[in-house]
Design a protein around this motif. Structure first.
Motif, mmCIF file in Angstrom:
data_model
loop_
_atom_site.group_PDB
_atom_site.id
_atom_site.type_symbol
_atom_site.label_atom_id
_atom_site.label_comp_id
_atom_site.label_asym_id
_atom_site.label_seq_id
_atom_site.Cartn_x
_atom_site.Cartn_y
_atom_site.Cartn_z
ATOM 1 N N MET A 25 0.833 -1.117 0.107
ATOM 2 C CA MET A 25 -0.023 0.091 -0.036
ATOM 3 C C MET A 25 0.794 1.166 -0.096
ATOM 4 N N ALA A 28 1.775 1.805 -3.502
ATOM 5 C CA ALA A 28 0.515 2.573 -4.437
ATOM 6 C C ALA A 28 0.258 4.063 -3.797
ATOM 7 N N LEU A 32 0.589 7.076 -6.299
ATOM 8 C CA LEU A 32 -0.345 8.187 -6.466
ATOM 9 C C LEU A 32 -0.016 9.637 -6.274
ATOM 10 N N CYS A 97 -2.736 -5.338 -5.008
ATOM 11 C CA CYS A 97 -2.766 -5.105 -3.542
ATOM 12 C C CYS A 97 -4.327 -5.316 -3.146
ATOM 13 N N ARG A 101 -6.583 -8.692 -1.017
ATOM 14 C CA ARG A 101 -7.212 -8.056 0.283
ATOM 15 C C ARG A 101 -8.766 -8.596 0.271
ATOM 16 N N ARG A 168 -17.201 -1.567 6.720
ATOM 17 C CA ARG A 168 -15.989 -0.442 6.334
ATOM 18 C C ARG A 168 -15.016 -1.001 5.571
ATOM 19 N N ASN A 172 -14.015 0.079 1.948
ATOM 20 C CA ASN A 172 -12.714 0.469 1.428
ATOM 21 C C ASN A 172 -12.447 -0.235 0.215
ATOM 22 N N HIS A 176 -11.376 1.033 -3.625
ATOM 23 C CA HIS A 176 -9.808 0.964 -4.249
ATOM 24 C C HIS A 176 -10.360 0.226 -5.738
ATOM 25 N N TRP B 255 -7.282 16.489 -4.275
ATOM 26 C CA TRP B 255 -7.573 15.309 -3.883
ATOM 27 C C TRP B 255 -6.767 14.236 -3.333
ATOM 28 N N HIS B 263 -5.249 8.808 4.878
ATOM 29 C CA HIS B 263 -4.273 7.574 5.002
ATOM 30 C C HIS B 263 -3.058 7.682 5.873
ATOM 31 N N THR B 267 -3.856 4.956 8.454
ATOM 32 C CA THR B 267 -3.085 3.641 8.400
ATOM 33 C C THR B 267 -1.774 3.684 8.735
HETATM 34 C C1 HEM Z 1 -2.719 -0.209 -3.002
HETATM 35 C C2 HEM Z 1 -2.931 -0.420 -1.984
HETATM 36 C C3 HEM Z 1 -3.789 0.288 -1.008
HETATM 37 C C4 HEM Z 1 -4.025 -0.448 0.109
HETATM 38 C C5 HEM Z 1 -3.618 -1.706 0.518
HETATM 39 C C6 HEM Z 1 -4.929 0.618 0.779
HETATM 40 C C7 HEM Z 1 -5.515 0.246 2.107
HETATM 41 C C8 HEM Z 1 -6.201 1.069 2.780
HETATM 42 C C9 HEM Z 1 -6.773 0.764 3.982
HETATM 43 C C10 HEM Z 1 -6.468 -0.435 4.779
HETATM 44 C C11 HEM Z 1 -7.606 1.749 4.367
HETATM 45 C C12 HEM Z 1 -8.419 1.810 5.559
HETATM 46 C C13 HEM Z 1 -7.711 2.301 6.558
HETATM 47 C C14 HEM Z 1 -8.565 1.723 7.800
HETATM 48 O O1 HEM Z 1 -9.774 1.836 7.733
HETATM 49 O O2 HEM Z 1 -8.079 1.138 8.659
HETATM 50 C C15 HEM Z 1 -7.685 2.582 3.157
HETATM 51 C C16 HEM Z 1 -8.222 3.699 3.324
HETATM 52 C C17 HEM Z 1 -8.520 4.835 2.354
HETATM 53 N N1 HEM Z 1 -7.492 4.574 1.000
HETATM 54 FE FE1 HEM Z 1 -6.289 3.298 0.559
HETATM 55 N N2 HEM Z 1 -4.958 1.653 0.109
HETATM 56 C C18 HEM Z 1 -4.105 1.668 -0.933
HETATM 57 C C19 HEM Z 1 -4.164 2.644 -1.950
HETATM 58 C C20 HEM Z 1 -5.049 3.579 -1.808
HETATM 59 C C21 HEM Z 1 -4.881 4.659 -3.117
HETATM 60 C C22 HEM Z 1 -4.203 4.502 -4.340
HETATM 61 C C23 HEM Z 1 -5.764 5.630 -2.492
HETATM 62 C C24 HEM Z 1 -6.075 6.915 -3.596
HETATM 63 C C25 HEM Z 1 -6.377 7.787 -3.226
HETATM 64 C C26 HEM Z 1 -6.386 5.319 -1.195
HETATM 65 C C27 HEM Z 1 -7.244 6.108 -0.838
HETATM 66 C C28 HEM Z 1 -7.654 5.799 0.413
HETATM 67 C C29 HEM Z 1 -8.721 6.758 1.290
HETATM 68 C C30 HEM Z 1 -8.950 7.668 0.586
HETATM 69 C C31 HEM Z 1 -9.096 5.851 2.203
HETATM 70 C C32 HEM Z 1 -9.913 6.357 3.089
HETATM 71 C C33 HEM Z 1 -9.370 7.079 4.588
HETATM 72 C C34 HEM Z 1 -8.998 5.907 5.574
HETATM 73 O O3 HEM Z 1 -9.729 4.926 6.148
HETATM 74 O O4 HEM Z 1 -7.663 5.761 5.726
HETATM 75 N N3 HEM Z 1 -5.634 4.142 -1.072
HETATM 76 N N4 HEM Z 1 -6.896 2.182 2.320
#
Ligand code: HEM
Lengths: 500, 306
Positions: A25, A28, A32, A97, A101, A168, A172, A176, B255, B263, B267
């Protein structure tokens, strides 16, 4: 073991390591951010696809820098290999990724909540009290309450595990995955779509075939056979202007559309394109085309009809060129300005004071000689290459005027004017997917931002002074709110006890 | 086409709102001054009995409530000014940069008033009234355009949808940036030895940190929606939903900035100083988009009327 084995295992190990890095992640997110940063130069440096004229200006203003910029593809950032590389890596990373998941999550969804930990009091949230109820009833009460709140339950001898908020992670993943869908849709549009423009004068018909475009940019895998066959006759273009400020208020194009042999009338407006499947036809620009009749020295009519001019300002002062290659004895050319509402001013010369044609004038300079059309280099239809021509006169004409050129070179009459519209035909087979992806992204995002994943355990056991109840809670994502939820549960459990 | 009486009325209402915001700002400043006096008395531990301090606290509290009432009055005038501006041209009041500015600053004041009770934001009043005044001041002096109907490209229901979402996002982004900036300043002062007197009664650093996070978690979906609505509109007006026009590019960058912020918090567990800097960085990309692209930009999105 031979020496050759070690590197080969090493190579696979290396590949696996690279894959794991790429699909993490962190990578990624990094990609981005990189995409966002890579997008910046394109917003500061003029882009060929958006504004080719400004790129030319840039070349003139920065003679040394421009060729370097061009090598780096900085005038075409969004089509450049380095931008595409970031985009592709991000795509691979996201897929690599998110898919694993998604499988893991699907499995977790059907798994039961984890068993009650032996020591609840160590949890972040913990409440305990005594009640007169017997343990079985107390536990049944708790189960009833948690079930009503739609927790997923797992019952053990003397305790209960409850979990909620799986959506949730579902949200999520939806978010993605919808990003992946968006990337696919954009790629599809770029590769299989196409975009073209054509200037059509009132009364003319545009037939949708590759040759009738003024310019056409097809995607790499665009197949012209996929173009729906249609033709559009532009009957009339109706602009409405504010009479005080001259600001445009409304544009309407009245057309007759012919599609698979059937004709119907249709209108095009700025925000309302004509639609043929995934192909849309937009009104992009408009202007004037003075209608002229040119006779050459021999008295033959060598040109008759509208000549589109390019608007230069908001009052549609328009410039253009009238080229008459067939004139005898020498070729004729005119550089012209069309003023829809002409005002003559001592200082500024002639200019237009209103965009509608209230007092149209055509200002011409006439040239004879070689138009330079035969040497193979493409010429703008709006500009005259006067390097091999001589100027023979200047004149201003009103509608109905005829100007007899000096030296028996011929004559030109200003018969009237038509309007032209610039139609843009855009085909994007990916846009439906893009919209779906975008809408899913919002839903997924809201789910993952506002749903909390949490667990609650209830344990009951008999002691000397009645039944002891313990409630422990754990919020997976550290979001606030579990405390209130537990308070409510404890209150309901206590009240339930009193009612009996 | 335009109703000049209403347009004039709108101008007067906006000017009156500015006057009342000024009084509100003064009242907030007095509240702060009074609380500094109380705090310094407490600090010195000298002069005066408990009752005296209590009287002082009551006085500053009363001033604070007056300031909030003034802000509410100014907001009402502001709202009326925005509505009459829209009515004068028979459309939503965000067709050029002047109108966008007066509406966005109204959204900021509205967000403040709305969230004040729930999140305990009264202490932000001085900053909010100050920022609203700056935005309004710039609008009436530099950006003002007479009320006029829309050019054809803006005639779309998407104008109402896309721009209102952008305005709400802008207002809340600004609020979150204010909170983060305040966080960084107070964090710096605390590490130097202590808060300045005027900030003694403001929320703890943790509370500020959490507030910024909540604001952004609240608007991020709205901002996502604004960008998507813009893309849908672009599709119907310009023939493509995404063309890397400067405005679109910077909306995307903003954005990504806020996505990175969310993030990083959820995370990776960023808190405090680093999160606040990231929040300010993302906020500045929004500001850059608004100022640079509107005024000096070249894209198709330059409807500032300048
Ligand atoms: C490629 C692998 C990615 C993984 C494994 C990943 C994983 C995650 C996870 C685990 C969460 C939730 C955190 C939680 O609720 O505990 C999350 C939330 C989120 N991700 Fe990703 N993400 C990835 C890429 C991206 C990318 C490329 C974006 C681009 C915008 C993104 C935007 C967000 C946003 C906006 C949230 C919501 C806020 C949050 O709960 O953190 N993610 N992601």
């Amino acid at each position: 073991m031979s020496d050759a084995d070690i590197p080969s295992i090493g190579a696979i190990g290396l590949l696996r390591w690279i894959w794991r890095q790429l699909t993490s992640m962190r990578t990624a997110l990094f990609l981005l951010m990189l995409l966002a940063i890579a997008a910046i130069p394109g917003s500061l440096i003029p882009q060929r696809t958006q504004n080719p004229l400004r790129v030319q200006d840039f070349y003139v203003a920065h003679k040394q820098l421009a060729p370097i910029f061009d090598k780096l593809r900085l005038f075409d950032v969004y089509g450049s290999p380095w931008f595409s590389a970031v985009y592709l890596l991000l795509f691979i990373s996201l897929v690599g990724c998110v898919l694993p998941r998604a499988f893991m999550h699907a499995k977790a969804m059907s798994a039961r909540p984890p068993a009650t930990p032996s020591n609840l009091s160590r949890l972040e949230h913990f409440v305990t009290w005594s009640t007169e109820l017997d343990p079985t009833t107390a536990l049944a009460n708790a189960r009833h309450l948690l079930k009503k709140k739609r927790f997923r339950l797992y019952e053990q001898n003397d305790s209960l595990s409850a979990e909620k908020g799986f959506l949730r992670e579902t949200g999520n993943l939806i978010f993605h995955l919808s990003l992946v869908l968006l990337l696919v849709a954009m790629a599809l549009g770029a590769l299989q779509g196409c975009k073209g423009e054509a200037i059509v004068v009132e009364g003319e018909t545009f037939i949708d075939s590759p040759t009738s475009y003024d310019n056409l940019t097809p995607g790499r895998f665009f197949n012209p056979a996929n173009l729906p066959v249609f033709s559009i006759k532009v009957n009339q273009f109706i602009p409405v202007y504010d009479l005080v400020t001259g600001m445009p208020l409304d544009y309407t194009v009245k057309t007759t559309v012919t599609e698979s042999g059937k004709s119907r009338s249709a209108t095009i407006k700025v925000n309302h394109p004509l639609e043929f499947g995934s192909t849309n036809v937009y009104l992009q620009a408009n202007g004037y085309a003075p209608v002229v009749t040119v006779k050459d020295g021999a008295g033959n009519i060598v040109l008759k009809g509208p000549v589109p001019f390019l608007p230069q300002d908001s009052n549609l002062t328009s410039i253009g060129a009238i080229k008459v290659p067939d004139a005898l004895p020498t070729q004729l050319g005119f550089v012209g300005s069309f003023l829809p509402t002409a005002v003559m001013d001592k200082v500024r010369g002639g200019f237009s004071s209103f965009p509608d044609a209230f007092n149209p004038r055509l200002l011409l300079s006439a040239w004879t000689g070689d138009l330079g059309l035969d040497n193979g280099t493409p010429q703008s239809v709006y500009r005259l290459d006067t390097s091999k021509m001589t100027r023979i006169g200047l004149e201003g004409l009103s509608v109905g005027d005829t100007w007899t050129l000096p030296n028996g070179a011929g004559s030109i009459s200003f018969d009237g004017w038509d309007r032209w519209v610039n139609l843009q035909v855009a085909r994007d087979p990916g846009k439906g997917f893009a919209l779906t992806g975008a809408i899913l992204a919002i839903f997924g995002l809201m789910m993952s931002l506002f749903i909390r994943r949490r667990r609650i355990w209830v344990r009951v056991f008999s002691t000397d002074d009645g039944t002891r109840i313990e409630v422990g809670g754990l919020a997976r994502s550290g979001a606030p709110g579990l405390e209130d939820e537990m308070k409510e549960l404890v209150k309901a459990l206590k009240e339930g006890a009193e009612q009996r | 086409m335009t109703n000049t009486h209403l347009a004039y009325a709108s101008n007067y209402l906006v000017y009156s709102a500015m006057a009342v915001y000024t009084f509100a700002m003064i009242a907030f400043a007095v509240e702060m001054a009074l609380s500094i006096r109380t705090s310094s008395k407490l600090l010195v531990g000298a002069a005066g009995s408990e009752s005296e301090v209590e009287a002082d606290t009551a006085k500053s509290d009363r001033t604070g409530r007056i300031a909030v009432s003034l802000t509410a009055l100014a907001f009402a005038l502001h709202l009326a000014g925005v509505v009459t501006r829209g009515m004068s041209a028979h459309r939503v009041p965000w067709g050029n940069m002047y109108e966008f500015s007066i509406t966005a600053s109204m959204a900021l004041a509205g967000a403040y008033l709305l969230l004040m009770k729930r999140l305990g934001l009264r202490w932000l009043g001085l900053f909010v009234s100050f920022v609203v005044l700056i935005v309004l001041g710039t609008a009436v002096t530099l950006l003002y355009r007479p009320s006029a109907p829309l050019v054809p490209a803006l005639k779309s229901t998407w104008l109402a949808i896309h721009v209102s979402a952008a305005i709400i996002s802008g207002g809340v982004f600004l609020l979150a940036s204010l909170v983060s900036a305040l966080y960084l300043y107070l964090d710096h002062r605390e590490s130097m030895g202590g808060r300045p007197l005027w900030a003694l009664r403001m929320p703890s650093l943790e509370a500020l940190d959490l507030l910024a996070y909540r604001l952004i978690a609240f608007v991020f979906p709205i901002w996502t929606f604004a960008v998507i609505a813009g893309a849908i509109w672009a599709e119907s007006a310009w023939g493509r939903y995404w063309g890397w026009d400067p405005k679109e590019t910077w909306a995307f960058i903003t954005w990504v900035g806020y996505a990175a912020y969310l993030h990083a918090r959820v995370t990776v567990g960023w808190r405090g100083r680093r999160a606040a800097w990231l929040c300010l960085l993302a906020g500045s990309t929004f500001l850059f988009n608004y100022v640079y692209v509107n005024i000096w930009g070249t894209g198709r999105h330059t409807y500032s009327g300048l």
